[in-house]
Design a protein around this motif. Structure first.
Motif, mmCIF file in Angstrom:
data_model
loop_
_atom_site.group_PDB
_atom_site.id
_atom_site.type_symbol
_atom_site.label_atom_id
_atom_site.label_comp_id
_atom_site.label_asym_id
_atom_site.label_seq_id
_atom_site.Cartn_x
_atom_site.Cartn_y
_atom_site.Cartn_z
ATOM 1 N N ASP A 1 31.443 33.320 41.194
ATOM 2 C CA ASP A 1 32.584 32.403 41.235
ATOM 3 C C ASP A 1 33.689 32.984 42.119
ATOM 4 O O ASP A 1 34.417 33.885 41.709
ATOM 5 N N ASN B 1 28.902 38.084 39.359
ATOM 6 C CA ASN B 1 29.847 36.965 39.353
ATOM 7 C C ASN B 1 29.769 36.234 40.690
ATOM 8 O O ASN B 1 30.045 36.808 41.742
ATOM 9 N N THR C 1 36.401 31.678 42.942
ATOM 10 C CA THR C 1 37.749 31.399 42.435
ATOM 11 C C THR C 1 38.238 32.521 41.524
ATOM 12 O O THR C 1 39.445 32.689 41.338
ATOM 13 N N GLU C 2 37.325 33.283 40.942
ATOM 14 C CA GLU C 2 37.695 34.427 40.113
ATOM 15 C C GLU C 2 37.761 35.718 40.896
ATOM 16 O O GLU C 2 38.568 36.602 40.575
ATOM 17 N N THR C 3 36.940 35.843 41.934
ATOM 18 C CA THR C 3 36.850 37.122 42.643
ATOM 19 C C THR C 3 37.689 37.188 43.917
ATOM 20 O O THR C 3 38.078 38.276 44.335
ATOM 21 N N GLY D 1 31.309 28.419 38.344
ATOM 22 C CA GLY D 1 31.418 29.249 37.155
ATOM 23 C C GLY D 1 30.110 29.457 36.406
ATOM 24 O O GLY D 1 29.029 29.059 36.833
ATOM 25 N N ALA E 1 38.463 39.647 35.591
ATOM 26 C CA ALA E 1 38.061 38.878 36.785
ATOM 27 C C ALA E 1 36.654 38.329 36.664
ATOM 28 O O ALA E 1 36.011 38.035 37.672
ATOM 29 N N GLY E 2 36.147 38.209 35.446
ATOM 30 C CA GLY E 2 34.846 37.587 35.246
ATOM 31 C C GLY E 2 33.661 38.446 35.609
ATOM 32 O O GLY E 2 32.526 37.988 35.560
#
Length: 822
Positions: free
Chosen positions: A437, A435, A439-441, A569, A679-680
């Motif tokens: 991104d 991942n 913004t997710e992690t 993303g 969390a993606g």
């Protein structure tokens, strides 16, 4: 001589090296001299670290682009186009809370607030070293005119998760200003960098709060393991000394290498050092207590400490060396300094080295000076209770487990069952999708900056922040190549570049993947008409400050505006990979092996993706060399052929299984029903930044068990008996040490920052798997299955003793039948 039941056995000599024995002897016989030396070392390192470390920690380092194939692209964008792409930017959001039709550009309160902010920024720019490159723009008002943005630019490479001291100072100023506001205006930092920085601040505060709450429970477990409160205080002394010593070493290293990037929180480093101090204290004091019980009567501190250092001290020394090698190996990945992880791995290696040093010296010196204070309590209720619990656990848990691990075919069956459990987890690791991104992690949803970030995305049309760059470059040979194919008049280089750029735009416009993302209608280029989807007759002028062509006319850029909300993303990652595989090779112009024209898609996430590919290619070599060095060290010290084979089963496979579990939890949402978000997926740096600790942790417990087996073999016990006895003796201690670490990392798992929660979950599960499965079942069974290759020929005596000769009474009840194991 050591007495086991009615059998006298020569004490094992795990340490026979004369210089080492002389060092141990000096440590024991000169306690006051050594105490003064330790105090002087502590005071000196504390003075240096407290004087310089905080200031060095705040220094910003001007990071260069990653050493990927995009490095030249990034440098050209900065130098030839004066662009801010990939540079660190942030936002100050000001909004009205009273009415939607507020006109901020006419609001006197807003104008006064804007002036205050600009005055403060000017002051920072002129007086704070880290802010000398700070620039800012005039407010950008939302279409609704109820919110405004002030953009901040730092003109250094963006590196999310690493604190910039200037932006941190501005964020604290904005927070204090917001708290003073009593009217309808509110303000907050709203850029991704500030969201990450605020999230990590909240994480550190929450971690320390949870640590304080868990301290009584951890202290109780530690006292239960070491036996007395004075003994339980020694790991904290070791922690204090090792933290200051490692920071002092980092200060010295920073003074020699100014570009060392020291950004990033120290939370994980402190937790690792604390856990190791607890483990080593348990190893030392439990063995000290066992040696004390073999010598009833008045305490003979010197002989007891010498035997403790020759046994548990030997294990602590080897464990320290293995951990240092593992952490140094993890520091060999490319561009770690630019990510900020090189500082962390070096700090871990140095911290571990000093943890081992203090864990050997501090308890030894203190017990030499005050032997009665650190002696076993005589006839106390606590001591009797702890001994009763220990006997019960050994008899009802570890004795049956030891029987299974040392008896055929049960040990084969246990090994097959454990490996069968690992199988699906290991296969699941192969489904890992890194991942990228942040913004997710790295975003915590509970900080106010996160709400401000979302408000910016709702209220503002930030087209410039959602664009992607196609960088085009031609060699002078393109002119000659074009002149042979065309008879058009004019500057042949300009015409050639114009045609090539049109080819790029046309290819993008006709591509199915690009069409699905709405790109063909939003291509901004001096060569292409996006409305008609056709090549212009001549280069057009586009108003604005953007530069589209370099001065030497050999480089050019066009902008793409995909209909994607998140440029970090999975959709963007899909687009980047599609460019690499399809579009970039298709539009390249070559003359044989010589590149005449190339087009490259640039976006910050593409740099991370390329760097991750480098890490993936380097990992087998780094891990392989690390394992080889560790195997050689341990095999030579223990005179064992078996170490390399055993490590595959008891170290490598469990670590792969741990990552497979983490992939299932955070990528596939195995525990979404329990409120644990996916969390993606795992952050792309996760495996490379945590593998050293997981490997070292597994080795730590493995060494402690193997050292006790080796010790019993030197005493003449057969292999199966040695394994069974070692498991009974070390199992409770390893389980207690693992439980302390599980509790510690469980509170890390409670973090609101997804990547920190991922680390906490991975470490919790990793420790639990190592302690309660691998060290109880797999490792003892493997030692019995491969007993013929465990040691070098002639390095251990022929077995003359069995399990029934051990001092522990035979198991009672239904376990009587197991008696001696051969």
């Amino acid at each position: 001589m050591e007495r086991t039941g009615e059998i006298e056995v020569d004490p094992p000599e795990l340490v026979t090296n004369k210089p080492v024995l002389d060092a141990f002897h000096f440590l024991i016989t000169r306690p006051f001299c050594n105490a003064c030396l330790l105090i002087h070392i502590f005071l000196l390192t504390t003075c240096i670290s407290t004087s310089y470390y905080p200031a060095m920690k705040q220094e910003s380092v001007n990071l260069e682009p990653y050493n990927t194939r995009l490095k030249s692209v990034v440098e050209s964008l900065q130098h030839d186009f004066d662009t801010e792409e990939g540079m660190l930017t942030d936002l100050i959001l000001i909004w009205s809370t009273q009415r939607r039709d507020a006109l901020l550009n006419r609001d006197q309160d807003f104008l006064d607030l804007q002036q205050d902010i600009q005055n403060h920024l000017s002051h920072l720019q002129g007086n704070k070293r880290s802010c000398k490159n700070l620039t800012w723009a005039d407010p950008n008002f939302a279409p609704s005119n109820d919110a405004a943005l002030i953009q901040l630019d730092m003109k250094i490479k963006a590196s999310f998760g690493h604190r910039n001291q200037c932006l941190y100072t501005i964020r604290k100023y904005v927070d204090s200003l917001d708290h003073k506001m009593s009217g309808h205006l509110k303000l907050a930092m709203a850029g991704p960098h500030s969201v990450v920085d605020a999230s990590y601040d909240e994480c550190d505060e929450g971690t320390m709060r949870h640590l304080l709450l868990s301290t009584p429970f951890l202290a109780a477990l530690l006292i239960m393991g070491v036996g007395t409160i004075p003994r339980a205080l020694t790991p904290f002394l070791c922690l204090a000394g090792s933290v200051q010593a490692s920071r002092c070493a980092i200060v010295l290293l920073k003074s020699l290498w100014e570009d060392l990037n020291m950004v990033g929180p120290d939370t994980q480093i402190l937790f690792v050092q604390l856990a190791l101090c607890f483990d080593y204290a348990l190893f030392f004091w439990v063995r000290f207590s066992q040696e004390r019980q073999q010598r009833p009567g008045n305490i003979d501190a010197q002989s007891i400490l010498m035997r403790t250092l020759q046994t548990s001290g030997f294990v602590i020394f080897i464990s320290t060396m293995v951990l240092v090698v593992a952490f140094l190996g993890a520091s060999c990945y490319p561009d770690l300094n630019k990510l900020g992880y090189l500082y962390a791995t070096l700090n871990l290696a140095l911290g571990t080295l000093f943890v081992g040093f203090y864990s050997l010296t501090v308890p030894t010196v203190l017990a030499s000076i005050w032997p009665n204070l650190f002696d076993d309590p005589k006839g106390s209720f606590l001591q009797d209770g702890l001994q009763g619990i220990s006997r019960f656990v050994k008899a009802r848990v570890f004795r049956p487990v030891g029987y299974v691990a040392s008896s055929k075919p049960l040990n084969y069956l246990a090994t097959v069952l454990v490996l069968a459990t690992f199988g699906p987890l290991i296969l699941n690791m192969l489904r890992l999708e890194p991942n990228y991104d942040y913004t997710e992690t790295d975003f915590s949803t509970s900080v106010r900056e996160y709400d401000a970030y979302n408000m910016v995305n709702r209220k503002f049309d930030l087209q410039d922040m959602h664009k992607m760059t196609v960088f085009m470059e031609a060699s002078p040979a393109l002119r000659d190549h074009f002149s042979k194919l065309s008879s058009e008049s004019g500057d042949q280089m300009d015409l050639a570049f114009h045609k090539a750029a049109c080819l790029v735009a046309r290819t993008i416009s006709m591509d199915k993947v690009c069409k699905s993302m709405g790109i063909p209608d939003k291509i901004l280029s001096i060569d292409w008409d996006a409305a008609d989807k056709s090549c212009l007759n001549s280069i057009q002028h586009i108003p604005g400050d953007e530069r589209y062509r370099a001065r030497n006319h050999t480089k050019e850029r066009m902008f793409l505006f995909p209909e994607i909300d998140d440029l970090q993303g999975k959709d963007v990652q899909k687009l980047v990979r599609h460019f690499w595989r399809t579009i970039e090779p298709e539009v390249a112009i070559r003359n044989g092996e010589r590149m005449l024209f190339s087009a490259t898609l640039y976006t910050p996430v593409a740099e991370d993706m390329l760097l991750e590919q480098q890490y993936r290619h380097a990992a087998p070599w780094i891990v392989g060399v690390t394992i080889f060095i560790v195997c050689f060290m341990v095999g030579w010290l223990f005179k064992s052929y078996f170490v390399a084979v055993k490590m595959v089963f008891t170290v490598a496979l469990p670590v792969f299984a741990e990552y497979g579990f983490a992939v299932g939890v955070f990528q596939h949402g195995w525990f979404a029903w329990a409120g644990i978000p996916s969390a993606g997926g795992l952050k792309w740096t996760m495996i490379y930044s945590t593998s050293g600790f997981l490997f070292a942790l597994a080795m730590d417990y493995d060494l402690f068990l193997f050292a006790r087996v080796y010790e019993r073999r030197l005493q003449g016990f057969d292999n199966a008996s040695a394994v069974r006895m070692a498991l009974e003796e070390t199992g409770p201690l390893i389980s207690l040490a693992g439980t302390i670490m599980v509790v510690s990392f469980f509170f890390v798992f409670l973090s609101t920052v997804p990547v920190i929660a991922q680390i906490g979950c991975l470490y919790c599960f990793g420790v639990a798997l190592d302690v309660y499965v691998v060290r109880l079942w797999l490792a003892p069974a493997a030692l019995c299955i491969f007993e013929k290759i465990n040691y070098w020929p002639g390095k251990v005596p022929e077995p003359t003793r069995s399990y029934l000769d051990h001092a522990l009474p035979p198991p009672k009840g239904r376990w009587d039948q197991y008696g001696s194991v051969h």
